[in-house]
Motif scaffolding. Structure first.
Motif, PDB file in Angstrom:
ATOM      1  N   ARG A   1      -3.151  -0.342   3.925  1.00  0.00           N
ATOM      2  CA  ARG A   1      -2.001   0.316   4.555  1.00  0.00           C
ATOM      3  C   ARG A   1      -2.460   1.487   5.402  1.00  0.00           C
ATOM      4  O   ARG A   1      -1.928   1.720   6.495  1.00  0.00           O
ATOM      5  N   GLY A   2      -3.471   2.220   4.925  1.00  0.00           N
ATOM      6  CA  GLY A   2      -4.012   3.330   5.701  1.00  0.00           C
ATOM      7  C   GLY A   2      -4.683   2.875   6.985  1.00  0.00           C
ATOM      8  O   GLY A   2      -4.533   3.514   8.032  1.00  0.00           O
ATOM      9  N   LEU A   3      -5.411   1.760   6.915  1.00  0.00           N
ATOM     10  CA  LEU A   3      -6.068   1.226   8.114  1.00  0.00           C
ATOM     11  C   LEU A   3      -5.045   0.776   9.151  1.00  0.00           C
ATOM     12  O   LEU A   3      -5.191   1.052  10.346  1.00  0.00           O
TER      13      LEU A   3
ATOM     14  N   PRO B   1       4.388  -2.986   8.734  1.00  0.00           N
ATOM     15  CA  PRO B   1       4.728  -1.574   8.952  1.00  0.00           C
ATOM     16  C   PRO B   1       4.977  -1.198  10.419  1.00  0.00           C
ATOM     17  O   PRO B   1       5.280  -0.032  10.702  1.00  0.00           O
ATOM     18  N   ALA B   2       4.858  -2.139  11.349  1.00  0.00           N
ATOM     19  CA  ALA B   2       4.906  -1.795  12.766  1.00  0.00           C
ATOM     20  C   ALA B   2       6.209  -1.112  13.162  1.00  0.00           C
ATOM     21  O   ALA B   2       6.210  -0.055  13.802  1.00  0.00           O
TER      22      ALA B   2
ATOM     23  N   ASP C   1      -8.605   6.768  -6.933  1.00  0.00           N
ATOM     24  CA  ASP C   1      -8.033   5.554  -7.510  1.00  0.00           C
ATOM     25  C   ASP C   1      -7.215   4.747  -6.504  1.00  0.00           C
ATOM     26  O   ASP C   1      -6.395   3.909  -6.887  1.00  0.00           O
ATOM     27  N   ALA C   2      -7.427   4.988  -5.198  1.00  0.00           N
ATOM     28  CA  ALA C   2      -6.708   4.217  -4.169  1.00  0.00           C
ATOM     29  C   ALA C   2      -7.064   2.742  -4.278  1.00  0.00           C
ATOM     30  O   ALA C   2      -8.236   2.374  -4.423  1.00  0.00           O
ATOM     31  N   THR C   3      -6.059   1.898  -4.218  1.00  0.00           N
ATOM     32  CA  THR C   3      -6.261   0.454  -4.338  1.00  0.00           C
ATOM     33  C   THR C   3      -6.622  -0.142  -2.974  1.00  0.00           C
ATOM     34  O   THR C   3      -6.520   0.522  -1.935  1.00  0.00           O
TER      35      THR C   3
ATOM     36  N   GLY D   1       0.797  -1.216   0.000  1.00  0.00           N
ATOM     37  CA  GLY D   1       0.000   0.000   0.000  1.00  0.00           C
ATOM     38  C   GLY D   1       0.833   1.269   0.000  1.00  0.00           C
ATOM     39  O   GLY D   1       1.973   1.291   0.457  1.00  0.00           O
ATOM     40  N   ASP D   2       0.239   2.340  -0.511  1.00  0.00           N
ATOM     41  CA  ASP D   2       0.888   3.650  -0.603  1.00  0.00           C
ATOM     42  C   ASP D   2       0.120   4.645   0.269  1.00  0.00           C
ATOM     43  O   ASP D   2      -1.004   5.033  -0.057  1.00  0.00           O
ATOM     44  N   LEU D   3       0.734   5.070   1.373  1.00  0.00           N
ATOM     45  CA  LEU D   3       0.056   5.986   2.293  1.00  0.00           C
ATOM     46  C   LEU D   3      -0.218   7.352   1.684  1.00  0.00           C
ATOM     47  O   LEU D   3      -1.120   8.065   2.135  1.00  0.00           O
TER      48      LEU D   3
END
Length: 277
Positions: free
Chosen positions: A201-203, A238-239, A193-195, A158-160
């Motif tokens: 990744r945002g969550l 990502p932690a 267009d967020a995948t 994911g891309d933040l």
């Protein structure tokens, strides 16, 4: 004394740890906890069979976690004691991190923050309903995925920048001590267009940053700069990156010890052994 089994019956999984009399770990095992009793007996049977142990080899069983309330009396005639969850988290977190004192955070279905001192005080500071359960529920709502393994896999790509609004999006320079890459608002920059990977990744970032913020405030309350992170969310890719940013911003040392997901089970076993002595 025999082998000591620490069993943490959580909301989403059951963890079992076997310890020798000197406190060294024999092995650790985790099973999914769709039903607390089924997962308990399944984990116990699996552990005994894997290590060719008989019930007579077990000194006692230490139960903790929310599912421990479903168990009454001894298990298969083996002395069974219940250990409160907060002391288990504190003792386990300090044992794994080898720290004398710290804020210990249990990142499970929800989140608990504790102050722990080796051989001394262990107290609950505060808790939050934001945790792994939040991540699973929101993930299913937004992406249709709720299995933890798939969440871990999906969030890696994911891309933040497609999801979160940063200080840099709003200002040409720092705002106070906050650098341009710091999050100004989670999900405030959601791109059309967020995948699914971007949203995941945002969550993950939303949940981890909420826990990070609480842990910084807990440190300020307790007069420490050391946080030990435990629980299943420590395994999210990502932690480490997320908490390294909190270290840069607030000077707090975050420790994710090896086997952090088993901290509560280990703590229950160690705490019960100390009580026996």
């Amino acid at each position: 004394m025999g082998v000591i089994l620490g069993i943490d019956i959580g909301g989403s999984s059951t963890k079992i740890v076997g310890l020798h009399e000197n406190g060294t770990v024999i092995d650790m095992l985790r099973v999914k906890a769709e039903d607390p009793l089924t997962s308990l007996y399944g984990a116990l049977g699996n552990f005994l069979a894997t290590h060719s142990l008989k019930l007579a080899d077990i000194g006692h069983i230490a139960l903790t976690g929310v599912g421990a309330s479903y168990v009454d009396g001894d298990i298969y005639g083996v002395r069974t004691v219940k250990v409160e969850e907060f002391p288990s988290v504190g003792v386990g977190g300090l044992a794994l991190s080898r720290k004398e004192r710290a804020v210990v955070v249990s990142m499970g279905t929800g989140t608990s923050l504790l102050w722990a001192e080796k051989g001394g005080e262990i107290r609950h500071i505060i808790g939050s309903g934001i945790g792994g359960g939040t991540l699973s529920g929101l993930s299913e709502l937004i992406t249709g995925v709720h299995q933890y393994a798939l969440i871990r896999k999906l969030c890696q790509d994911g891309d933040l920048s497609q999801i979160d609004l940063t200080i840099g999006d709003m200002s040409k320079g720092k705002v106070g001590t906050l650098p341009p890459e710091a999050t100004a608002a989670n999900f405030a920059k959601l791109a059309e267009d967020a995948t699914s990977a971007d949203k995941m990744r945002g969550l993950v970032n939303l949940v981890l940053q909420a826990i990070g913020t609480m842990s910084v405030l807990a440190c300020r309350t307790c007069g420490t700069n050391t946080v030990v992170l435990t629980g299943a969310l420590t395994m999210l890719p990502p932690a480490r990156e997320t908490f390294e940013l909190f270290t840069q911003l607030y000077g707090v040392e975050y420790i994710i010890p090896e086997n952090a997901t088993f901290a509560t089970a280990i703590g229950a076993a160690l705490y019960s052994m100390r009580k026996d002595r």
